[in-house]
Design a protein around this motif. Structure first.
Motif, PDB file in Angstrom:
ATOM      1  N   TYR A   1       0.828  -1.206   0.000  1.00 39.51           N
ATOM      2  CA  TYR A   1       0.000   0.000   0.000  1.00 39.51           C
ATOM      3  C   TYR A   1       0.866   1.262   0.000  1.00 39.51           C
ATOM      4  CZ  TYR A   1      -3.986  -2.991   1.097  1.00 39.51           C
ATOM      5  OH  TYR A   1      -4.966  -3.955   1.045  1.00 39.51           O
ATOM      6  N   LEU A   2       1.949   1.246   0.778  1.00 35.27           N
ATOM      7  CA  LEU A   2       2.844   2.406   0.798  1.00 35.27           C
ATOM      8  C   LEU A   2       3.520   2.616  -0.552  1.00 35.27           C
ATOM      9  CD1 LEU A   2       4.583   2.115   4.293  1.00 35.27           C
ATOM     10  CD2 LEU A   2       2.638   3.538   3.631  1.00 35.27           C
ATOM     11  N   GLY A   3       3.599   1.551  -1.340  1.00 35.12           N
ATOM     12  CA  GLY A   3       4.183   1.671  -2.668  1.00 35.12           C
ATOM     13  C   GLY A   3       3.379   2.544  -3.609  1.00 35.12           C
ATOM     14  N   TYR A   4       2.132   2.878  -3.221  1.00 33.43           N
ATOM     15  CA  TYR A   4       1.306   3.756  -4.052  1.00 33.43           C
ATOM     16  C   TYR A   4       1.572   5.232  -3.777  1.00 33.43           C
ATOM     17  CZ  TYR A   4      -1.474  -0.268  -5.509  1.00 33.43           C
ATOM     18  OH  TYR A   4      -1.871  -1.464  -6.047  1.00 33.43           O
ATOM     19  N   LEU A   5       2.417   5.533  -2.814  1.00 37.46           N
ATOM     20  CA  LEU A   5       2.710   6.930  -2.512  1.00 37.46           C
ATOM     21  C   LEU A   5       3.256   7.693  -3.723  1.00 37.46           C
ATOM     22  CD1 LEU A   5       2.902   9.237  -0.479  1.00 37.46           C
ATOM     23  CD2 LEU A   5       5.149   8.366   0.202  1.00 37.46           C
TER      24      LEU A   5
ATOM     25  N   ILE B   1      15.903   6.005   2.295  1.00 34.25           N
ATOM     26  CA  ILE B   1      15.748   7.246   1.541  1.00 34.25           C
ATOM     27  C   ILE B   1      14.854   7.066   0.323  1.00 34.25           C
ATOM     28  CG2 ILE B   1      17.764   6.774   0.100  1.00 34.25           C
ATOM     29  CD1 ILE B   1      16.629  10.218   1.439  1.00 34.25           C
ATOM     30  N   MET B   2      14.568   5.828  -0.046  1.00 33.57           N
ATOM     31  CA  MET B   2      13.868   5.561  -1.297  1.00 33.57           C
ATOM     32  C   MET B   2      12.474   6.183  -1.392  1.00 33.57           C
ATOM     33  SD  MET B   2      15.540   4.241  -3.661  1.00 33.57           S
ATOM     34  CE  MET B   2      14.061   4.069  -4.645  1.00 33.57           C
ATOM     35  N   PRO B   3      11.594   6.082  -0.382  1.00 39.62           N
ATOM     36  CA  PRO B   3      10.256   6.657  -0.560  1.00 39.62           C
ATOM     37  C   PRO B   3      10.286   8.159  -0.808  1.00 39.62           C
ATOM     38  CG  PRO B   3      10.613   6.008   1.723  1.00 39.62           C
ATOM     39  CD  PRO B   3      11.731   5.418   0.922  1.00 39.62           C
ATOM     40  N   VAL B   4      11.239   8.864  -0.197  1.00 44.18           N
ATOM     41  CA  VAL B   4      11.347  10.307  -0.407  1.00 44.18           C
ATOM     42  C   VAL B   4      11.761  10.597  -1.843  1.00 44.18           C
ATOM     43  CG1 VAL B   4      12.571  12.398   0.280  1.00 44.18           C
ATOM     44  CG2 VAL B   4      11.901  10.719   2.011  1.00 44.18           C
ATOM     45  N   ALA B   5      12.807   9.929  -2.322  1.00 46.74           N
ATOM     46  CA  ALA B   5      13.297  10.184  -3.678  1.00 46.74           C
ATOM     47  C   ALA B   5      12.268   9.787  -4.733  1.00 46.74           C
ATOM     48  CB  ALA B   5      14.606   9.408  -3.900  1.00 46.74           C
ATOM     49  N   TYR B   6      11.628   8.650  -4.540  1.00 45.72           N
ATOM     50  CA  TYR B   6      10.655   8.155  -5.508  1.00 45.72           C
ATOM     51  C   TYR B   6       9.448   9.102  -5.593  1.00 45.72           C
ATOM     52  CZ  TYR B   6       8.731   4.264  -8.277  1.00 45.72           C
ATOM     53  OH  TYR B   6       8.256   3.463  -9.296  1.00 45.72           O
ATOM     54  N   ALA B   7       8.919   9.520  -4.448  1.00 47.10           N
ATOM     55  CA  ALA B   7       7.744  10.404  -4.441  1.00 47.10           C
ATOM     56  C   ALA B   7       8.083  11.772  -5.041  1.00 47.10           C
ATOM     57  CB  ALA B   7       7.228  10.559  -3.012  1.00 47.10           C
ATOM     58  N   LEU B   8       9.267  12.294  -4.757  1.00 46.32           N
ATOM     59  CA  LEU B   8       9.652  13.582  -5.320  1.00 46.32           C
ATOM     60  C   LEU B   8       9.822  13.502  -6.837  1.00 46.32           C
ATOM     61  CD1 LEU B   8      12.190  14.981  -2.690  1.00 46.32           C
ATOM     62  CD2 LEU B   8       9.828  15.697  -3.086  1.00 46.32           C
ATOM     63  N   LEU B   9      10.342  12.382  -7.326  1.00 44.71           N
ATOM     64  CA  LEU B   9      10.488  12.221  -8.768  1.00 44.71           C
ATOM     65  C   LEU B   9       9.135  12.243  -9.467  1.00 44.71           C
ATOM     66  CD1 LEU B   9      12.045  11.602 -11.355  1.00 44.71           C
ATOM     67  CD2 LEU B   9      11.973   9.182 -10.738  1.00 44.71           C
TER      68      LEU B   9
ATOM     69  N   ILE C   1       7.555   4.367 -15.244  1.00 38.44           N
ATOM     70  CA  ILE C   1       8.730   4.512 -14.382  1.00 38.44           C
ATOM     71  C   ILE C   1       8.836   3.323 -13.437  1.00 38.44           C
ATOM     72  CG2 ILE C   1       9.719   5.860 -12.483  1.00 38.44           C
ATOM     73  CD1 ILE C   1       8.608   8.365 -13.823  1.00 38.44           C
ATOM     74  N   GLY C   2       7.695   2.894 -12.890  1.00 42.33           N
ATOM     75  CA  GLY C   2       7.700   1.750 -11.984  1.00 42.33           C
ATOM     76  C   GLY C   2       8.151   0.470 -12.666  1.00 42.33           C
ATOM     77  N   VAL C   3       7.721   0.269 -13.910  1.00 37.80           N
ATOM     78  CA  VAL C   3       8.119  -0.931 -14.647  1.00 37.80           C
ATOM     79  C   VAL C   3       9.630  -0.923 -14.902  1.00 37.80           C
ATOM     80  CG1 VAL C   3       7.897  -2.152 -16.849  1.00 37.80           C
ATOM     81  CG2 VAL C   3       5.857  -1.246 -15.708  1.00 37.80           C
ATOM     82  N   VAL C   4      10.136   0.218 -15.342  1.00 41.00           N
ATOM     83  CA  VAL C   4      11.582   0.329 -15.610  1.00 41.00           C
ATOM     84  C   VAL C   4      12.376   0.162 -14.317  1.00 41.00           C
ATOM     85  CG1 VAL C   4      13.400   1.876 -16.411  1.00 41.00           C
ATOM     86  CG2 VAL C   4      11.228   1.776 -17.642  1.00 41.00           C
ATOM     87  N   TRP C   5      11.912   0.783 -13.248  1.00 40.45           N
ATOM     88  CA  TRP C   5      12.615   0.688 -11.968  1.00 40.45           C
ATOM     89  C   TRP C   5      12.640  -0.750 -11.458  1.00 40.45           C
ATOM     90  CZ3 TRP C   5      16.170   2.464  -9.113  1.00 40.45           C
ATOM     91  CH2 TRP C   5      16.210   2.234  -7.736  1.00 40.45           C
ATOM     92  N   ASP C   6      11.531  -1.459 -11.569  1.00 36.98           N
ATOM     93  CA  ASP C   6      11.495  -2.860 -11.131  1.00 36.98           C
ATOM     94  C   ASP C   6      12.465  -3.710 -11.940  1.00 36.98           C
ATOM     95  OD1 ASP C   6       9.652  -2.401  -9.159  1.00 36.98           O
ATOM     96  OD2 ASP C   6       7.920  -2.954 -10.378  1.00 36.98           O
ATOM     97  N   ARG C   7      12.638  -3.355 -13.208  1.00 34.62           N
ATOM     98  CA  ARG C   7      13.533  -4.131 -14.074  1.00 34.62           C
ATOM     99  C   ARG C   7      15.006  -3.888 -13.728  1.00 34.62           C
ATOM    100  NH1 ARG C   7      17.181  -5.882 -15.938  1.00 34.62           N
ATOM    101  NH2 ARG C   7      17.660  -6.649 -18.041  1.00 34.62           N
ATOM    102  N   PHE C   8      15.364  -2.670 -13.371  1.00 37.20           N
ATOM    103  CA  PHE C   8      16.774  -2.333 -13.205  1.00 37.20           C
ATOM    104  C   PHE C   8      17.194  -2.111 -11.754  1.00 37.20           C
ATOM    105  CE2 PHE C   8      15.909  -1.064 -17.609  1.00 37.20           C
ATOM    106  CZ  PHE C   8      16.934  -1.727 -18.258  1.00 37.20           C
ATOM    107  N   ARG C   9      16.271  -2.237 -10.808  1.00 37.91           N
ATOM    108  CA  ARG C   9      16.599  -1.969  -9.398  1.00 37.91           C
ATOM    109  C   ARG C   9      17.781  -2.801  -8.918  1.00 37.91           C
ATOM    110  NH1 ARG C   9      12.570  -4.302  -7.266  1.00 37.91           N
ATOM    111  NH2 ARG C   9      11.099  -2.579  -7.249  1.00 37.91           N
ATOM    112  N   LEU C  10      17.734  -4.099  -9.184  1.00 40.08           N
ATOM    113  CA  LEU C  10      18.764  -4.990  -8.654  1.00 40.08           C
ATOM    114  C   LEU C  10      20.106  -4.830  -9.364  1.00 40.08           C
ATOM    115  CD1 LEU C  10      16.694  -8.245  -8.043  1.00 40.08           C
ATOM    116  CD2 LEU C  10      17.141  -6.318  -6.507  1.00 40.08           C
ATOM    117  N   ASP C  11      20.116  -4.154 -10.505  1.00 36.60           N
ATOM    118  CA  ASP C  11      21.381  -3.903 -11.195  1.00 36.60           C
ATOM    119  C   ASP C  11      22.245  -2.907 -10.433  1.00 36.60           C
ATOM    120  OD1 ASP C  11      20.596  -5.624 -13.172  1.00 36.60           O
ATOM    121  OD2 ASP C  11      19.877  -4.065 -14.525  1.00 36.60           O
ATOM    122  N   LEU C  12      21.688  -2.246  -9.437  1.00 42.21           N
ATOM    123  CA  LEU C  12      22.463  -1.314  -8.623  1.00 42.21           C
ATOM    124  C   LEU C  12      23.402  -2.041  -7.671  1.00 42.21           C
ATOM    125  CD1 LEU C  12      19.597   1.171  -7.669  1.00 42.21           C
ATOM    126  CD2 LEU C  12      21.330   1.476  -9.453  1.00 42.21           C
ATOM    127  N   GLY C  13      23.156  -3.315  -7.443  1.00 49.80           N
ATOM    128  CA  GLY C  13      23.988  -4.095  -6.530  1.00 49.80           C
ATOM    129  C   GLY C  13      25.084  -4.854  -7.246  1.00 49.80           C
TER     130      GLY C  13
END
Length: 342
Positions: free
Chosen positions: A95-99, A184-192, A221-233
């Motif tokens: 539910y918080l993911g809808y912010l 920090i993610m919810p702040v950055a994501y919501a501001l974007l 944006i959510g689809v792209v982020w879900d695809r590339f999120r783990l590439d940050l590690g």
């Protein structure tokens, strides 16, 4: 009719009202808070309700854990009925993911589009307020409120999740349910998404159309982020070298690590890896399959994984990318709107 002409008495006294009641907002800040007070109060109310709900649900979970013996509070030893508590945690994280959607569609998109559609922007900029000052305030005030709301929600959710983070594998930290709503993610994501909505509204100049288009962009944006999120590690590997036949054990992943890739690989004596489907076309008997693997010099298993120790680094890297995009979009809104807004 309300205008933005400064109060001379208030200005002469350093921004304080003459009646001695303390500081009073004026100019664009007062107008923006007045215009969007319904949305801001709704954001505040939803934040408060979510915080209360999370505090109550965490309390129920902790009471359950306190009732367990110390032997049952170890990783992998929780009773099956703990699943309802982990489901609540995962569900609330979802539910918080809808912010970001709410920030972009209901706060960002109508922000400038509504003023352009109703003519308020023309009225405001015809007063003593410059377009630059109006746009800066228009973006800054909602952005601060959104950031505060997202930070509070993320902090309380992290506080709820922390006691069971190492106790159950039913909650993977790499999923958007936990990765995107902590730190920090919810702040950055919501501001974007808020900045995207504001830019779309400025360009399309129609509230409803801007909200629909913003929704589509936020979903993309959510689809792209879900695809590339783990590439940050940085993916690590663990392997064995005692064969793959009967009795051979698979590699054991570190605690809280999440397996990556396409599953388990065969490890060869040269250090190379083969897909687990290797030799599946061999004759359907164990001896032939073993012989096939030996001919490929297979000596064990190998697995890829991401350790939980990389979570905060990945979040800050992802947040840095999002905040950079947010700053670029905000700069575009101010520069473009300063010259072509009306």
């Amino acid at each position: 009719m309300t205008t933005l002409t400064p109060d001379p008495v208030r200005s002469a006294r350093g921004g304080r009202a003459h009646n001695g009641r303390g500081p009073r907002l004026g100019g664009p800040a007062w107008l923006i808070l007045r215009q969007h007070r319904a949305a801001f109060w709704t954001l505040f109310a939803l934040t408060l309700l979510c915080v209360i709900a999370m505090v109550c649900l965490r309390g129920q979970m902790m009471n359950y854990l306190d009732a367990l013996g110390s032997s049952q509070r170890k990783a992998g030893s929780l009773p099956p009925d703990f699943e309802k508590y982990s489901n609540r945690l995962s569900g609330f994280g979802g539910y918080l993911g809808y912010l970001p959607v709410l920030a972009g569609v209901f706060l960002g998109a109508p922000l400038i589009a509504g003023d352009l559609e109703t003519g308020t922007a023309k009225l405001v900029t015809s007063q003593s307020v410059s377009r630059l000052r109006w746009l800066a305030a228009k973006l800054a005030i909602p952005a601060v409120l959104i950031a505060l709301s997202a930070a509070v929600l993320g902090a309380v959710f992290s506080w709820w999740w922390h006691p069971v983070k190492t106790l159950t594998d039913q909650v993977e930290w790499t999923s958007g349910t936990f990765f995107d709503v902590t730190g920090i993610m919810p702040v950055a994501y919501a501001l974007l998404t808020f900045a995207v909505g504001a830019a779309v509204g400025m360009l399309l100049r129609r509230t409803l159309v801007s909200m629909v288009v913003t929704l589509g962009i936020v979903v993309a944006i959510g689809v792209v982020w879900d695809r590339f999120r783990l590439d940050l590690g940085h993916v690590l590997s663990v392997s064995t070298s005692k064969g793959v036949g009967p009795g051979a054990r698979l590699p054991k992943l570190p605690a809280e690590a999440v397996q990556q890739g396409r599953g388990t690989y065969f490890l060869t004596s040269s250090g190379g890896r083969l897909d687990w489907t290797t030799c599946l076309d061999a004759p359907d008997n164990e001896k032939a399959h073993t012989a096939c693997l030996e001919s490929r010099h297979v000596i064990g298993w190998s697995m890829d994984y991401l350790p939980v120790s990389q979570m905060h680094t990945m979040q800050w890297l992802g947040a840095g990318i999002m905040l950079t995009l947010t700053a670029a979009i905000a700069a575009f809104v101010i520069l473009w709107g300063r010259k072509r807004l009306l």
